[in-house]
Motif scaffolding. Sequence first.
Motif, PDB file in Angstrom:
ATOM      1  N   ARG A 257       0.856  -1.194   0.000  1.00 48.23           N
ATOM      2  CA  ARG A 257       0.000   0.000   0.000  1.00 48.23           C
ATOM      3  C   ARG A 257       0.890   1.242   0.000  1.00 48.23           C
ATOM      4  N   PRO A 258       0.628   2.224  -0.874  1.00 45.13           N
ATOM      5  CA  PRO A 258       1.455   3.436  -0.876  1.00 45.13           C
ATOM      6  C   PRO A 258       1.502   4.088   0.495  1.00 45.13           C
ATOM      7  N   ASN A 259       2.655   4.579   0.856  1.00 48.09           N
ATOM      8  CA  ASN A 259       2.810   5.282   2.130  1.00 48.09           C
ATOM      9  C   ASN A 259       3.624   6.544   1.906  1.00 48.09           C
ATOM     10  N   ARG A 260       3.493   7.466   2.842  1.00 48.04           N
ATOM     11  CA  ARG A 260       4.262   8.710   2.764  1.00 48.04           C
ATOM     12  C   ARG A 260       5.544   8.626   3.582  1.00 48.04           C
ATOM     13  N   GLY A 261       5.671   7.535   4.309  1.00 42.51           N
ATOM     14  CA  GLY A 261       6.858   7.325   5.108  1.00 42.51           C
ATOM     15  C   GLY A 261       6.566   6.329   6.214  1.00 42.51           C
ATOM     16  N   VAL A 262       7.509   6.212   7.125  1.00 43.94           N
ATOM     17  CA  VAL A 262       7.360   5.300   8.246  1.00 43.94           C
ATOM     18  C   VAL A 262       7.910   5.956   9.508  1.00 43.94           C
ATOM     19  N   HIS A 263       7.494   5.419  10.634  1.00 37.94           N
ATOM     20  CA  HIS A 263       8.120   5.751  11.916  1.00 37.94           C
ATOM     21  C   HIS A 263       8.740   4.459  12.416  1.00 37.94           C
TER      22      HIS A 263
ATOM     23  N   ARG B  98      10.141  -1.968  15.337  1.00 36.09           N
ATOM     24  CA  ARG B  98       8.713  -1.713  15.155  1.00 36.09           C
ATOM     25  C   ARG B  98       8.585  -0.675  14.045  1.00 36.09           C
ATOM     26  N   LEU B  99       7.899  -1.062  12.979  1.00 37.19           N
ATOM     27  CA  LEU B  99       7.776  -0.236  11.786  1.00 37.19           C
ATOM     28  C   LEU B  99       6.324   0.183  11.630  1.00 37.19           C
ATOM     29  N   THR B 100       6.071   1.478  11.710  1.00 42.37           N
ATOM     30  CA  THR B 100       4.714   2.017  11.578  1.00 42.37           C
ATOM     31  C   THR B 100       4.572   2.662  10.202  1.00 42.37           C
ATOM     32  N   TYR B 101       3.673   2.118   9.395  1.00 41.58           N
ATOM     33  CA  TYR B 101       3.435   2.643   8.043  1.00 41.58           C
ATOM     34  C   TYR B 101       2.502   3.839   8.121  1.00 41.58           C
ATOM     35  N   LEU B 102       2.877   4.922   7.422  1.00 38.48           N
ATOM     36  CA  LEU B 102       2.167   6.187   7.558  1.00 38.48           C
ATOM     37  C   LEU B 102       1.550   6.660   6.251  1.00 38.48           C
ATOM     38  N   GLU B 103       0.313   7.121   6.328  1.00 36.47           N
ATOM     39  CA  GLU B 103      -0.265   7.875   5.226  1.00 36.47           C
ATOM     40  C   GLU B 103      -0.251   9.362   5.565  1.00 36.47           C
ATOM     41  N   ALA B 104       0.157   9.675   6.781  1.00 33.40           N
ATOM     42  CA  ALA B 104       0.378  11.059   7.187  1.00 33.40           C
ATOM     43  C   ALA B 104       1.811  11.449   6.845  1.00 33.40           C
ATOM     44  N   ASP B 105       2.055  12.744   6.769  1.00 33.73           N
ATOM     45  CA  ASP B 105       3.426  13.215   6.618  1.00 33.73           C
ATOM     46  C   ASP B 105       4.235  12.736   7.825  1.00 33.73           C
ATOM     47  N   PRO B 106       5.372  12.054   7.614  1.00 35.70           N
ATOM     48  CA  PRO B 106       6.103  11.477   8.749  1.00 35.70           C
ATOM     49  C   PRO B 106       6.604  12.513   9.750  1.00 35.70           C
ATOM     50  N   VAL B 107       6.943  13.695   9.270  1.00 35.86           N
ATOM     51  CA  VAL B 107       7.407  14.750  10.176  1.00 35.86           C
ATOM     52  C   VAL B 107       6.251  15.218  11.049  1.00 35.86           C
ATOM     53  N   GLU B 108       5.098  15.468  10.438  1.00 32.57           N
ATOM     54  CA  GLU B 108       3.936  15.928  11.213  1.00 32.57           C
ATOM     55  C   GLU B 108       3.464  14.843  12.177  1.00 32.57           C
ATOM     56  N   PHE B 109       3.504  13.586  11.734  1.00 29.20           N
ATOM     57  CA  PHE B 109       3.099  12.497  12.624  1.00 29.20           C
ATOM     58  C   PHE B 109       4.015  12.442  13.846  1.00 29.20           C
ATOM     59  N   THR B 110       5.309  12.586  13.649  1.00 27.84           N
ATOM     60  CA  THR B 110       6.252  12.494  14.762  1.00 27.84           C
ATOM     61  C   THR B 110       6.098  13.670  15.712  1.00 27.84           C
ATOM     62  N   ARG B 111       5.787  14.832  15.187  1.00 27.07           N
ATOM     63  CA  ARG B 111       5.514  15.978  16.064  1.00 27.07           C
ATOM     64  C   ARG B 111       4.285  15.715  16.924  1.00 27.07           C
ATOM     65  N   ALA B 112       3.257  15.140  16.313  1.00 20.88           N
ATOM     66  CA  ALA B 112       2.045  14.822  17.070  1.00 20.88           C
ATOM     67  C   ALA B 112       2.332  13.742  18.111  1.00 20.88           C
ATOM     68  N   LEU B 113       3.193  12.782  17.758  1.00 16.01           N
ATOM     69  CA  LEU B 113       3.545  11.717  18.692  1.00 16.01           C
ATOM     70  C   LEU B 113       4.329  12.271  19.878  1.00 16.01           C
ATOM     71  N   ALA B 114       5.176  13.264  19.619  1.00 16.79           N
ATOM     72  CA  ALA B 114       5.927  13.892  20.709  1.00 16.79           C
ATOM     73  C   ALA B 114       4.990  14.662  21.635  1.00 16.79           C
ATOM     74  N   ALA B 115       3.955  15.260  21.058  1.00 15.99           N
ATOM     75  CA  ALA B 115       3.006  16.024  21.871  1.00 15.99           C
ATOM     76  C   ALA B 115       2.084  15.114  22.666  1.00 15.99           C
ATOM     77  N   GLY B 116       1.811  13.926  22.115  1.00 18.28           N
ATOM     78  CA  GLY B 116       0.962  12.956  22.805  1.00 18.28           C
ATOM     79  C   GLY B 116       1.610  11.593  22.764  1.00 18.28           C
ATOM     80  N   PRO B 117       2.592  11.326  23.611  1.00 15.55           N
ATOM     81  CA  PRO B 117       3.374  10.086  23.532  1.00 15.55           C
ATOM     82  C   PRO B 117       2.546   8.830  23.764  1.00 15.55           C
TER      83      PRO B 117
END
Length: 267
Positions: free
Chosen positions: A139-145, A203-222
Amino acid sequence: MIPSTPETATRAFFSFPKVTDAARHRAYNAWHQLDHRPENLALPGVVHGDRWVRTPACERLGSYPDLALAGSQYMAMYWFAEPTADSIPAWKDLGDRAIHQGRRPELAWTERPMTRMFRPVQGYVAPRALVTLAALPFRPNRGVHVEVSRVETSLHPDVADLSQFEHETQVPDLLARDGVAGVWTFRSAPSRSNPDGPVVRIRLTYLEADPVEFTRALAAGPLPAPPAALASTATPLLTGPLATITPWEWDWFDEPAVVATESVARA
């Protein structure tokens, strides 16, 4: 080869390359994306393969306790068909043959601080993604975490308790977050000389969100933290986002002057 999918695969390969010559990133990506990876994917024993880049924006949001992995700028992975006793030797032979064909220019200016085989542990698909587990990597992804860690042995009961917490608490939390398509977990294949020794976990998380924005959100809500008694069970090696690589769009590490010149040319 036995028809295989990522869901049935028992081996996956991960590599974390570093380009040591800053002027060679474009050459490296041209070689990998237009020569090396297509040849790998054409092998009957390779189920799927993908690669991501740790752009400067991704790097600023990551954590790199392991000094060797800290310098890696890319992550590549391949899934192998059964029987792996046939598929993996054929894949290795392709790499060796490419050297003797003069098709491995990157060897002079790349390092790979970690390259090893892993065993898939468990995969999950977020309900919104709709696809099957077998289809998730396609499945196409925009990146991973990615989260890479090490435990000193799989046999310690704390490892089982930590893994249970991750699978029952952290992964469902990830799957419920906006922009997550699915998750796969892996453990390194045991060493023949030390089968009960250290194990690397991914642990590989496939993202359809922008990986940078996802990681910022993850930092704000761990994610929920493991119980204090398990906090030191796994040693973090690398954590952070990587972006999907689009063919011919390889300018992440260009000097500003290069980018400015290309912008003028396009104008």
